[in-house]
Scaffold this active site. Structure first.
Site, mmCIF file in Angstrom:
data_model
loop_
_atom_site.group_PDB
_atom_site.id
_atom_site.type_symbol
_atom_site.label_atom_id
_atom_site.label_comp_id
_atom_site.label_asym_id
_atom_site.label_seq_id
_atom_site.Cartn_x
_atom_site.Cartn_y
_atom_site.Cartn_z
ATOM 1 N N HIS A 1 27.520 30.163 -58.176
ATOM 2 C CA HIS A 1 28.415 31.032 -57.412
ATOM 3 C C HIS A 1 29.099 29.993 -56.593
ATOM 4 O O HIS A 1 28.475 29.271 -56.057
ATOM 5 C CB HIS A 1 27.690 32.386 -56.607
ATOM 6 C CG HIS A 1 27.451 33.355 -57.226
ATOM 7 N ND1 HIS A 1 26.357 34.424 -56.821
ATOM 8 C CD2 HIS A 1 28.070 34.072 -58.087
ATOM 9 C CE1 HIS A 1 26.351 35.409 -57.643
ATOM 10 N NE2 HIS A 1 27.320 35.478 -58.383
ATOM 11 N N CYS B 1 24.436 34.897 -49.361
ATOM 12 C CA CYS B 1 24.224 35.875 -50.447
ATOM 13 C C CYS B 1 23.639 37.412 -50.010
ATOM 14 O O CYS B 1 24.094 38.499 -50.588
ATOM 15 C CB CYS B 1 23.039 35.470 -51.341
ATOM 16 S SG CYS B 1 23.552 33.860 -52.297
HETATM 17 N N1 ARG Z 1 19.526 36.623 -58.259
HETATM 18 C C1 ARG Z 1 20.895 36.790 -57.865
HETATM 19 C C2 ARG Z 1 21.791 36.730 -59.274
HETATM 20 O O1 ARG Z 1 21.344 35.755 -60.073
HETATM 21 C C3 ARG Z 1 21.162 35.865 -56.867
HETATM 22 C C4 ARG Z 1 22.478 36.130 -56.284
HETATM 23 C C5 ARG Z 1 22.557 35.217 -55.196
HETATM 24 N N2 ARG Z 1 23.997 35.653 -54.257
HETATM 25 C C6 ARG Z 1 25.015 34.762 -53.965
HETATM 26 N N3 ARG Z 1 26.132 35.447 -53.357
HETATM 27 N N4 ARG Z 1 25.075 33.794 -54.540
HETATM 28 O O2 ARG Z 1 22.762 37.079 -59.319
#
Ligand code: ARG
Length: 261
Positions: free
Chosen positions: A160, A254
């Site tokens: 991300h 996150c």
């Molecule tokens: N386990 C989540 C996923 O893989 C983590 C998300 C983390 N969020 C972020 N904004 N990077 O989707």
């Protein structure tokens, strides 16, 4: 923010998620409360999104929408395990009377979008390569009426945008260049000549997954090098412990969806 309730999720979509390493749920909840208290202590308003059974990643509230000046561009998750989270975010925003734009394209909200209100008159930075589709960048530009700069992510550990780049204030960013394509690195260097450039140690400690109000920079306490860099640039680093949340592939940013109102 969304309080953590369920963490035992098993799907190979995120290289940080080692399901062999158990999560201490009690500690995770405690750490989440620590983050909440920290934000409140800095004078911010914190709304909680109630967790829903069967949606273990809901705690990563950043991914459910992207809000710019009262317009909410909704998320459409790549993986079915998270799909239903979008409706919970939509319901929250509907209740506030915000203008909602339903997405046709796959995008994971603030996970892959950042907004800098004072860069070039209001600029959206957008990541693609792992979760969000480039077509969503164009859709976001139509929805929000701000220029959207597409940046290609190339390292699956930085899946991300918010794992590799953060808005430090209304006009400047910190980022880890190697998470981006060579072309995207060039674009970032051109747009943000004064950016804080993070190194591998900062990035692996989730030091870029931070929330800043332009003065206080709330970041993972393991990211001490990054804290020193933001302090040297004149910000006040505020470290928080989020080791259990990191096991799910996320840290401060996150867990926080910014409302910008
Ligand atoms: N386990 C989540 C996923 O893989 C983590 C998300 C983390 N969020 C972020 N904004 N990077 O989707």
């Amino acid at each position: 923010m969304c309080p953590p309730e369920y963490f035992a999720v098993e799907y190979a979509i995120n290289p940080w998620m080692d399901t062999a390493t158990p999560v201490d749920s009690e500690l995770a909840v405690k750490q989440w409360h620590g983050l909440r208290e920290t934000l409140l202590g800095l004078g911010h308003t914190v709304h909680e999104l109630a967790p829903e059974p069967g949606l273990p990643d809901m705690v990563y509230a950043a991914n459910g929408a992207f809000v710019v000046d009262g317009t909410v561009y909704g998320a459409r998750f790549r993986h079915p395990q998270r799909a239903a989270e979008a409706a919970a975010h939509r319901a929250f925003h509907e209740a506030t009377g915000a203008r909602l734009v339903a997405p046709a394209e796959i995008n994971e909200g603030e996970g892959d979008f950042a907004y800098l209100p004072r860069a070039y008159g209001g600029l959206v930075l957008a990541g693609h390569g792992f979760r969000t589709e480039p077509a969503a960048h164009a859709e976001a530009q139509e929805a929000l009426g701000r220029p959207v700069v597409s940046l290609r992510l190339v390292d699956p550990r930085f899946y991300h945008l918010d794992t590799a780049l953060a808005a430090l204030d209304d006009g400047n960013v910190a980022y880890f260049p190697q998470a981006f394509s060579v072309a995207a690195q060039r674009v970032l260097a051109q747009l943000f000549p004064d950016a804080i450039v993070a190194d591998e140690v900062d990035a692996f400690a989730f030091g870029l997954n931070l929330v800043s109000d332009g003065r206080h920079v709330v970041l993972n306490n393991e990211a001490s090098g990054m804290a020193a860099k933001v302090a040297a640039a004149g910000y006040l680093p505020v470290p928080v412990e989020l080791s259990e949340l990191k096991k799910g592939g996320g840290s401060v940013k996150c867990c926080v969806a910014e409302l910008r109102d």
